[in-house]
Each structure stands twice: as structure tokens, then as C-alpha cells.
Design a protein around this motif. Structure first.
Motif, mmCIF file in Angstrom:
data_model
loop_
_atom_site.group_PDB
_atom_site.id
_atom_site.type_symbol
_atom_site.label_atom_id
_atom_site.label_comp_id
_atom_site.label_asym_id
_atom_site.label_seq_id
_atom_site.Cartn_x
_atom_site.Cartn_y
_atom_site.Cartn_z
ATOM 1 N N MET A 163 -39.636 61.628 10.569
ATOM 2 C CA MET A 163 -39.268 63.088 10.256
ATOM 3 C C MET A 163 -37.887 62.968 9.023
ATOM 4 S SD MET A 163 -41.180 66.410 12.971
ATOM 5 C CE MET A 163 -40.229 67.079 11.987
ATOM 6 N N SER A 164 -36.951 62.400 10.398
ATOM 7 C CA SER A 164 -35.660 62.641 9.660
ATOM 8 C C SER A 164 -35.687 61.683 8.538
ATOM 9 C CB SER A 164 -34.616 61.983 10.937
ATOM 10 O OG SER A 164 -35.312 60.196 11.566
ATOM 11 N N LYS A 165 -36.954 60.929 8.441
ATOM 12 C CA LYS A 165 -36.079 59.518 7.256
ATOM 13 C C LYS A 165 -36.290 60.204 5.935
ATOM 14 C CE LYS A 165 -35.753 55.710 9.228
ATOM 15 N NZ LYS A 165 -34.148 55.273 9.354
ATOM 16 N N SER A 166 -37.837 60.729 6.422
ATOM 17 C CA SER A 166 -38.235 62.149 4.813
ATOM 18 C C SER A 166 -37.091 63.103 4.570
ATOM 19 C CB SER A 166 -39.942 62.705 5.834
ATOM 20 O OG SER A 166 -40.472 61.420 5.577
ATOM 21 N N ALA A 167 -36.619 63.497 6.180
ATOM 22 C CA ALA A 167 -35.577 64.335 5.116
ATOM 23 C C ALA A 167 -34.119 63.444 4.668
ATOM 24 C CB ALA A 167 -34.840 65.095 6.136
ATOM 25 N N VAL A 168 -33.984 62.295 5.263
ATOM 26 C CA VAL A 168 -32.779 61.514 4.118
ATOM 27 C C VAL A 168 -33.658 61.281 3.515
ATOM 28 C CG1 VAL A 168 -31.664 59.564 4.451
ATOM 29 C CG2 VAL A 168 -31.879 60.241 6.064
ATOM 30 N N LYS A 169 -34.652 60.935 2.245
ATOM 31 C CA LYS A 169 -35.334 60.811 1.129
ATOM 32 C C LYS A 169 -35.309 61.856 0.590
ATOM 33 C CE LYS A 169 -38.410 58.759 -1.329
ATOM 34 N NZ LYS A 169 -37.690 58.970 -2.996
ATOM 35 N N ALA A 194 -25.310 65.675 6.613
ATOM 36 C CA ALA A 194 -26.549 66.005 8.132
ATOM 37 C C ALA A 194 -27.535 65.165 8.145
ATOM 38 C CB ALA A 194 -26.320 67.319 7.499
ATOM 39 N N MET A 195 -28.534 64.951 6.900
ATOM 40 C CA MET A 195 -29.652 64.042 7.545
ATOM 41 C C MET A 195 -29.578 62.906 7.933
ATOM 42 S SD MET A 195 -31.756 66.577 7.591
ATOM 43 C CE MET A 195 -30.660 67.786 7.954
ATOM 44 N N LYS A 196 -28.703 62.502 7.029
ATOM 45 C CA LYS A 196 -28.223 60.716 7.817
ATOM 46 C C LYS A 196 -27.237 60.440 9.014
ATOM 47 C CE LYS A 196 -27.138 58.804 2.644
ATOM 48 N NZ LYS A 196 -25.899 58.510 2.104
ATOM 49 N N ARG A 197 -26.848 61.660 9.251
ATOM 50 C CA ARG A 197 -26.158 61.843 11.193
ATOM 51 C C ARG A 197 -27.242 62.394 11.666
ATOM 52 N NH1 ARG A 197 -20.423 65.225 10.552
ATOM 53 N NH2 ARG A 197 -19.415 63.767 9.639
ATOM 54 N N MET A 198 -28.434 62.854 11.543
ATOM 55 C CA MET A 198 -29.177 63.258 11.529
ATOM 56 C C MET A 198 -30.532 62.225 12.843
ATOM 57 S SD MET A 198 -32.507 66.034 12.219
ATOM 58 C CE MET A 198 -33.073 64.930 10.622
ATOM 59 N N ASP A 199 -30.777 61.135 11.667
ATOM 60 C CA ASP A 199 -31.238 60.524 11.448
ATOM 61 C C ASP A 199 -30.791 59.277 11.998
ATOM 62 O OD1 ASP A 199 -33.504 58.344 11.023
ATOM 63 O OD2 ASP A 199 -31.846 57.277 9.276
ATOM 64 N N SER A 200 -29.290 58.761 12.178
ATOM 65 C CA SER A 200 -28.746 57.743 12.832
ATOM 66 C C SER A 200 -28.931 58.734 14.540
ATOM 67 C CB SER A 200 -27.469 57.613 12.768
ATOM 68 O OG SER A 200 -26.808 59.013 12.943
ATOM 69 N N PHE A 201 -28.685 59.252 14.446
ATOM 70 C CA PHE A 201 -29.232 60.486 16.260
ATOM 71 C C PHE A 201 -30.372 59.533 16.358
ATOM 72 C CE2 PHE A 201 -30.041 63.370 18.532
ATOM 73 C CZ PHE A 201 -29.353 63.457 19.775
ATOM 74 N N ASN A 202 -31.102 59.908 16.081
ATOM 75 C CA ASN A 202 -32.351 59.782 16.506
ATOM 76 C C ASN A 202 -32.942 58.473 16.609
ATOM 77 O OD1 ASN A 202 -33.056 63.126 15.912
ATOM 78 N ND2 ASN A 202 -33.935 62.182 14.098
ATOM 79 N N GLN A 203 -32.858 57.605 15.754
ATOM 80 C CA GLN A 203 -32.289 56.370 15.795
ATOM 81 C C GLN A 203 -32.299 55.589 17.206
ATOM 82 O OE1 GLN A 203 -30.824 54.262 12.574
ATOM 83 N NE2 GLN A 203 -32.698 54.816 11.450
#
Length: 106
Positions: free
Chosen positions: A2-8, A35-44
């Protein structure tokens, strides 16, 4: 995923021609993208730590037999839950008659 999709999505929004025309829209989309890139890195990072913790638990499973038993009970319960969830989904797809509703409630 989901976070990858949000970044896309945020990257696609940045590529939108409207961003060139409206500076305020560009500012909002840039903030959203950040914000989406931060969320993605946090999720990873969260996934990496969870996998590391799972590996540590497996290391100690031979040391603590009760932990191993708890993991087996959890796996069994999870399988039971998935089996029952599929039954519920099957009954939800059927026509809502008296016997089906009774079985669904059960």
C-alpha cells in the motif's frame, strides 16, 4: 504494497501538467509526495524490524519449549480462523434465507 502504491500515486501526481500551471497545487502535491515517501521508509523499517524479531524468536524456540508450543497453537488457531472465515464468506455470498442466516450467525 500500500505504501509503495501511495508513493507511485504521489509521483504520478507530481508529473501531472496541472502542477506546472498551479503553484499551490504543486506545493500540496510535493508535501503529499514527501509524506508518502516518509511513510514508505517508515513501513520498510517496521517490516525489517518485525522480520528480525521473528528470526530471533525462532532462534530461541529450542531454548524455550513453551514458546514453541504457543507458536504451534497460534498457527493452528490461525488455520481454524481462515477456514471459518472462508465459510462465512461463502454464506455471505448465498441468498439470505432462514437456514443460511442461522448458519451465518452460528
Amino acid at each position: 504494497a500500500m505504501s509503495k502504491s501511495a508513493v507511485k500515486i504521489s509521483s504520478d501526481l507530481l508529473a501531472n501538467p496541472l502542477c506546472e500551471q498551479e503553484p499551490s497545487f504543486l506545493e500540496m502535491v510535493t508535501a503529499f509526495d514527501t509524506a508518502m515517501k516518509r511513510m514508505d521508509s517508515f513501513n520498510q523499517e517496521k517490516v525489517r524490524k518485525a522480520l528480525a524479531a521473528a528470526g530471533e524468536i525462532k532462534e530461541f524456540s529450542s531454548v524455550f519449549p513453551s514458546l514453541n508450543m504457543a507458536v504451534k497453537r497460534r498457527e493452528q488457531t490461525l488455520q481454524d480462523y481462515k477456514r471459518l472465515q472462508s465459510k462465512v464468506e461463502k454464506y455471505e455470498e448465498k441468498e439470505r434465507t432462514g437456514p443460511v442466516l442461522a448458519k451465518l450467525h452460528q
